[in-house]
Motif scaffolding. Structure first.
Motif, PDB file in Angstrom:
ATOM      1  N   ALA A 185       0.830  -1.214   0.000  1.00 34.66           N
ATOM      2  CA  ALA A 185       0.000   0.000   0.000  1.00 34.66           C
ATOM      3  C   ALA A 185       0.858   1.255   0.000  1.00 34.66           C
ATOM      4  O   ALA A 185       0.348   2.346  -0.230  1.00 34.66           O
ATOM      5  CB  ALA A 185      -0.930  -0.010   1.218  1.00 34.66           C
ATOM      6  N   VAL A 188       4.195   2.400  -5.278  1.00 26.94           N
ATOM      7  CA  VAL A 188       3.497   2.701  -6.529  1.00 26.94           C
ATOM      8  C   VAL A 188       4.451   2.558  -7.712  1.00 26.94           C
ATOM      9  O   VAL A 188       5.600   2.983  -7.641  1.00 26.94           O
ATOM     10  CB  VAL A 188       2.947   4.148  -6.534  1.00 26.94           C
ATOM     11  N   PHE A 332      -9.467  10.436  -8.210  1.00 25.51           N
ATOM     12  CA  PHE A 332      -8.818   9.204  -7.757  1.00 25.51           C
ATOM     13  C   PHE A 332      -9.866   8.092  -7.665  1.00 25.51           C
ATOM     14  O   PHE A 332     -10.999   8.344  -7.250  1.00 25.51           O
ATOM     15  CB  PHE A 332      -8.213   9.388  -6.364  1.00 25.51           C
ATOM     16  N   PRO A 334      -9.141   4.839  -5.963  1.00 23.91           N
ATOM     17  CA  PRO A 334      -8.557   3.740  -5.189  1.00 23.91           C
ATOM     18  C   PRO A 334      -9.656   2.882  -4.574  1.00 23.91           C
ATOM     19  O   PRO A 334     -10.534   3.398  -3.884  1.00 23.91           O
ATOM     20  CB  PRO A 334      -7.765   4.481  -4.096  1.00 23.91           C
ATOM     21  N   GLU A 337      -9.961   2.766  -0.606  1.00 24.94           N
ATOM     22  CA  GLU A 337     -10.154   4.048   0.070  1.00 24.94           C
ATOM     23  C   GLU A 337     -11.474   4.706  -0.290  1.00 24.94           C
ATOM     24  O   GLU A 337     -11.680   5.893   0.004  1.00 24.94           O
ATOM     25  CB  GLU A 337      -8.977   4.980  -0.288  1.00 24.94           C
ATOM     26  N   THR A 359      -9.366   4.063 -15.954  1.00 25.41           N
ATOM     27  CA  THR A 359      -8.119   4.810 -15.805  1.00 25.41           C
ATOM     28  C   THR A 359      -7.705   5.512 -17.101  1.00 25.41           C
ATOM     29  O   THR A 359      -6.797   6.339 -17.089  1.00 25.41           O
ATOM     30  CB  THR A 359      -6.967   3.901 -15.352  1.00 25.41           C
ATOM     31  N   VAL A 364      -4.222   8.823 -11.997  1.00 27.55           N
ATOM     32  CA  VAL A 364      -3.741   7.625 -11.311  1.00 27.55           C
ATOM     33  C   VAL A 364      -3.997   6.384 -12.153  1.00 27.55           C
ATOM     34  O   VAL A 364      -3.777   6.392 -13.349  1.00 27.55           O
ATOM     35  CB  VAL A 364      -4.323   7.467  -9.900  1.00 27.55           C
ATOM     36  N   ASP A 367      -5.502   1.391  -8.437  1.00 28.49           N
ATOM     37  CA  ASP A 367      -5.018   1.914  -7.169  1.00 28.49           C
ATOM     38  C   ASP A 367      -5.642   1.172  -5.993  1.00 28.49           C
ATOM     39  O   ASP A 367      -6.871   1.081  -5.900  1.00 28.49           O
ATOM     40  CB  ASP A 367      -5.354   3.411  -7.084  1.00 28.49           C
ATOM     41  N   MET A 368      -4.782   0.689  -5.104  1.00 21.96           N
ATOM     42  CA  MET A 368      -5.207  -0.007  -3.886  1.00 21.96           C
ATOM     43  C   MET A 368      -6.150  -1.172  -4.209  1.00 21.96           C
ATOM     44  O   MET A 368      -7.267  -1.254  -3.711  1.00 21.96           O
ATOM     45  CB  MET A 368      -5.859   0.979  -2.916  1.00 21.96           C
ATOM     46  N   ARG A 401      -0.937   0.392  -7.860  1.00 18.64           N
ATOM     47  CA  ARG A 401      -0.670   0.104  -6.448  1.00 18.64           C
ATOM     48  C   ARG A 401      -1.489  -1.136  -6.137  1.00 18.64           C
ATOM     49  O   ARG A 401      -2.692  -1.063  -5.918  1.00 18.64           O
ATOM     50  CB  ARG A 401      -1.065   1.296  -5.580  1.00 18.64           C
TER      51      ARG A 401
END
Length: 452
Positions: A185, A188, A332, A334, A337, A359, A364, A367-368, A401
């Motif tokens: 986490a 990246v 973003f 993610p 999150e 994306t 970004v 992500d996550m 990520r």
């Protein structure tokens, strides 16, 4: 002159719609800290970071009280450590990560970014040592974040670096398995990485940046969602204009906080990052903004178009509000999150393939995202290759990520707590990409005169 209505509107944004400044990030150049003796170099790094950032947290708290605006994070980014440490006579850069971690703890910030390398065209000795040091560095430190840029539009994709980073991600997951792969986490892999991004885990202080600078990242999905809900039955022109005007107000607040912090700390103001940054809290979700536009669930057909509208309108409104815009500047997405993203993944509506498509139109990247713990390094590398290819071809920043969740399978989840949230384990393709990623070398840069 501000009207009473505008003042009350801002108060409501803060109190009811989760509006906040996501981060004030101090960028610090460490280029003058290079030294053949790694102990001397790390000592200079600790001294410089703690000296320049001594009042960063206190200043942020002062501004919170002065304006009544929550500032969630105060953070630091530094020159990519591969460049600073390369002059040192050592083949292990973990000592540099520990120095950064201790400096971050001393000044009270939760993350420090810059355990980084730029290898889009090839490796130097320092780049290789840094990449080899990442798994242990992220295991033994608490606040250090790491990033590696493996591709640019002008140089193509360094596939040797992509494959190596697939292995590094798996090794980092293994070393931090007792914390649900937390090290991943904080790691990246980028294409076209910006040098002034204030958001972690990808923040570092680029070589074109000044000695010390303040960059700001705003939040605001809850505010945008509230505005979108008020034009429920209006057409797309009205919808885009509503988002644009809302982004203008959010960005003005970010500009005010950034300039105030820079003045108090006596350093230059850098940029405002226009990204909409979600949190796991209900009502502070980019996915919920998209659903407020008329989608039953984020990830269904139409999601990419909705995200494209949102991203463009935020940039247009933000660019009107600030003359210094930079960083990633886009919505973003993610998974861990964002409460809406988590729900959409758990319901099977939002898939890895749809996230990849999304994306293409926002900042970004993947992500996550948690994947099964037995996912091979070659598959991780192929996922990275797909995402950075989107960035390379489309002249934009993209990143990966990804968290291999050791001992877990699809349907399980990993929990990080706080802003990092909870990530449901998503399925990956079982067909092998091994022979492809092991070819090595560099995928050539694309031609743009024949764009189609």
């Amino acid at each position: 002159m501000l009207t009473m209505k505008e003042i009350l509107e801002t108060i409501r944004m803060v109190q009811e719609e989760n509006l906040d400044i996501r981060t004030i990030t101090m960028g610090i150049s460490l280029r003058d800290c290079a030294h053949p003796d790694p102990k001397v170099a790390t000592g200079k790094i600790y001294d410089k970071v703690t000296r320049l950032a001594e009042r960063l947290v206190v200043t942020g708290e002062e501004i919170e009280k002065e304006y009544g605006i929550p500032i969630v994070n105060k953070r630091i980014s530094v020159t990519p450590i591969s460049m600073v440490a390369e002059a040192s006579d050592t083949d292990d850069y973990v000592i540099f990560a520990k120095a950064l971690d201790e400096a971050a703890e001393q000044v009270g910030v939760n993350f420090i970014g810059g355990f980084s390398a730029l290898v889009h065209k090839g490796f130097t000795k320092g780049d290789r040592i840094l990449i080899d040091s990442i798994p242990e560095a992220l295991d033994v430190t608490h606040r250090v974040c790491s990033s590696v840029n493996v591709a640019t539009t002008k140089d193509g994709i360094n596939m040797d670096a992509v494959y190596r980073m697939g292995q590094v991600v798996v090794e980092t997951a293994r070393r931090t398995a007792d914390r649900d792969g937390l090290g991943c986490a904080k790691l990246v892999v980028f294409a076209n990485v910006p040098e002034d991004n204030p958001f972690m885990a990808g923040a570092f202080h680029g070589v074109g940046e000044p000695e010390c600078v303040i960059n700001v990242g705003v939040s605001g999905p809850g505010v945008v969602k509230n505005a979108v809900e008020k034009v429920k039955d209006q057409d797309f022109g009205v919808l885009a204009d509503t988002v644009k005007k809302t982004a203008f107000k959010i960005t003005r607040m970010g500009e005010l906080v950034g300039r105030t912090a820079a003045k108090k700390l006596n350093v230059p103001f850098g940029i405002v990052d226009l990204s909409l940054a979600p949190t796991p809290a209900v009502g502070d979700s980019v996915a919920e903004v998209l659903e407020a536009m008329g989608l039953e669930r984020c990830g269904t057909h139409g999601t990419t178009a909705a995200l494209a509208l949102l991203n463009d309108a935020v940039k247009k409104g933000g660019a009107m509000a600030s003359g210094y815009v930079g960083g990633l500047s886009g919505a973003f997405i993610p998974v861990s999150e964002d409460a809406g993203m988590i729900r959409a993944v758990e319901e099977g509506v939002l898939t890895l393939e749809k996230l990849e498509a999304m994306t293409c139109v926002c900042s970004v990247g993947l992500d996550m995202i948690a994947v099964p713990g037995d996912t091979p390094a070659e598959t991780i590398a192929a996922i990275i290759a797909d995402e950075v290819a989107i960035g390379m071809i489309n002249m934009k920043t993209t990143a990966v990520r990804i968290i291999p969740a050791l001992g877990k399978k699809v349907g399980d989840s990993v929990e990080f707590g706080g802003l990092l949230g909870k990530a449901p384990v998503m399925p990956v393709k079982q067909a092998s990409s091994s022979l492809f990623v092991k070819r090595g070398g560099r995928i050539p840069a694309p031609i743009h005169s024949l764009k189609n």
